[in-house]
Motif scaffolding. Structure first.
Motif, PDB file in Angstrom:
ATOM      1  N   ASN A  88       0.833  -1.212   0.000  1.00  0.00           N
ATOM      2  CA  ASN A  88       0.000   0.000   0.000  1.00  0.00           C
ATOM      3  C   ASN A  88       0.862   1.255   0.000  1.00  0.00           C
ATOM      4  N   ALA A  89       1.939   1.235   0.784  1.00  0.00           N
ATOM      5  CA  ALA A  89       2.836   2.394   0.836  1.00  0.00           C
ATOM      6  C   ALA A  89       3.518   2.619  -0.510  1.00  0.00           C
ATOM      7  N   ILE A  90       3.923   1.555  -1.166  1.00  0.00           N
ATOM      8  CA  ILE A  90       4.564   1.687  -2.484  1.00  0.00           C
ATOM      9  C   ILE A  90       3.568   2.256  -3.492  1.00  0.00           C
ATOM     10  N   ARG A  91       2.332   1.729  -3.484  1.00  0.00           N
ATOM     11  CA  ARG A  91       1.315   2.240  -4.416  1.00  0.00           C
ATOM     12  C   ARG A  91       0.996   3.713  -4.149  1.00  0.00           C
ATOM     13  N   ARG A  92       0.935   4.062  -2.870  1.00  0.00           N
ATOM     14  CA  ARG A  92       0.537   5.428  -2.522  1.00  0.00           C
ATOM     15  C   ARG A  92       1.661   6.449  -2.725  1.00  0.00           C
ATOM     16  N   TYR A  93       2.885   6.075  -2.335  1.00  0.00           N
ATOM     17  CA  TYR A  93       3.983   7.047  -2.329  1.00  0.00           C
ATOM     18  C   TYR A  93       5.027   6.810  -3.420  1.00  0.00           C
ATOM     19  N   GLY A  94       5.085   5.603  -3.955  1.00  0.00           N
ATOM     20  CA  GLY A  94       6.089   5.312  -4.968  1.00  0.00           C
ATOM     21  C   GLY A  94       7.492   5.286  -4.386  1.00  0.00           C
ATOM     22  N   TYR A  95       8.462   5.046  -5.232  1.00  0.00           N
ATOM     23  CA  TYR A  95       9.837   4.932  -4.736  1.00  0.00           C
ATOM     24  C   TYR A  95      10.479   6.283  -4.473  1.00  0.00           C
ATOM     25  N   MET A  96       9.913   7.371  -4.996  1.00  0.00           N
ATOM     26  CA  MET A  96      10.506   8.699  -4.832  1.00  0.00           C
ATOM     27  C   MET A  96      10.198   9.336  -3.465  1.00  0.00           C
ATOM     28  N   ARG A  97       9.162   8.853  -2.790  1.00  0.00           N
ATOM     29  CA  ARG A  97       8.766   9.446  -1.512  1.00  0.00           C
ATOM     30  C   ARG A  97       8.974   8.425  -0.390  1.00  0.00           C
TER      31      ARG A  97
END
Length: 174
Positions: A88-97
């Motif tokens: 969920n964190a990867i989907r929401r924030y991506g690798y840049m955040r």
């Protein structure tokens, strides 16, 4: 819970498990109160009811504390739920955040992700997903065990442990 409330809790425990001579001495009562006294009375009673409905043998302090934590929503996620937090964190924030993604995770999940590396997780090829998930599970289960030890402790005991650890720091340096 107050001492009078704990006396009611102890009475209910003895009633639920009458064959087991539970909390028969003042020392036993004091010990259990010391370990469970920080749990609100209603939560402790409900935890005892849940336990008694599904078990023949009396509970340990640990079992009551675990059920109480589940009831109050303080339960730590299991490995699959933790992996879900990561996705969920990867989907929401991506690798840049990365910082925001890590901040969105519960502490043991965040620590497990930091061990593996957030960027490593984000940039892993799809065909390595099962390997990555197994690595995460291993890292998370170690963090989960550590967190559960602390999570089950009464607040006063956490403070005592912190002071013991603080006192031991100079010994490590010397």
């Amino acid at each position: 819970m107050e001492a009078k409330e704990f006396a009611v809790f102890a009475d209910r425990l003895k009633t639920a498990f009458p064959k087991d001579n539970l909390l028969a001495t003042r020392d036993q009562m004091d010990w259990w109160f010391d370990l469970l006294g920080d749990i609100p009375f209603q939560t402790a009673i409900l935890a005892l009811k849940k336990y008694a409905l599904s078990n023949k043998f009396p509970p340990s302090v640990s079992e009551i504390r675990t059920i109480a934590a589940d009831l109050t929503g303080e339960r730590l996620p299991d490995a699959d739920e933790a992996w879900g937090q990561v996705n969920n964190a990867i989907r929401r924030y991506g690798y840049m955040r990365e910082r925001e993604a890590l901040d969105s995770m519960s502490e043991p999940v965040r620590k497990a992700v930091e061990r593996i590396g957030f960027q490593n997780i984000c940039q892993s090829p799809y065909e390595q997903l099962n390997t990555l998930r197994a690595q995460f599970r291993g890292a998370y289960e170690a963090e989960y065990r550590r967190s559960m030890e602390v999570h089950k402790m009464p607040e006063l005991m956490r403070l005592e442990q912190a002071s013991v650890q603080q006192a031991a720091l100079p010994m490590k340096e010397g």
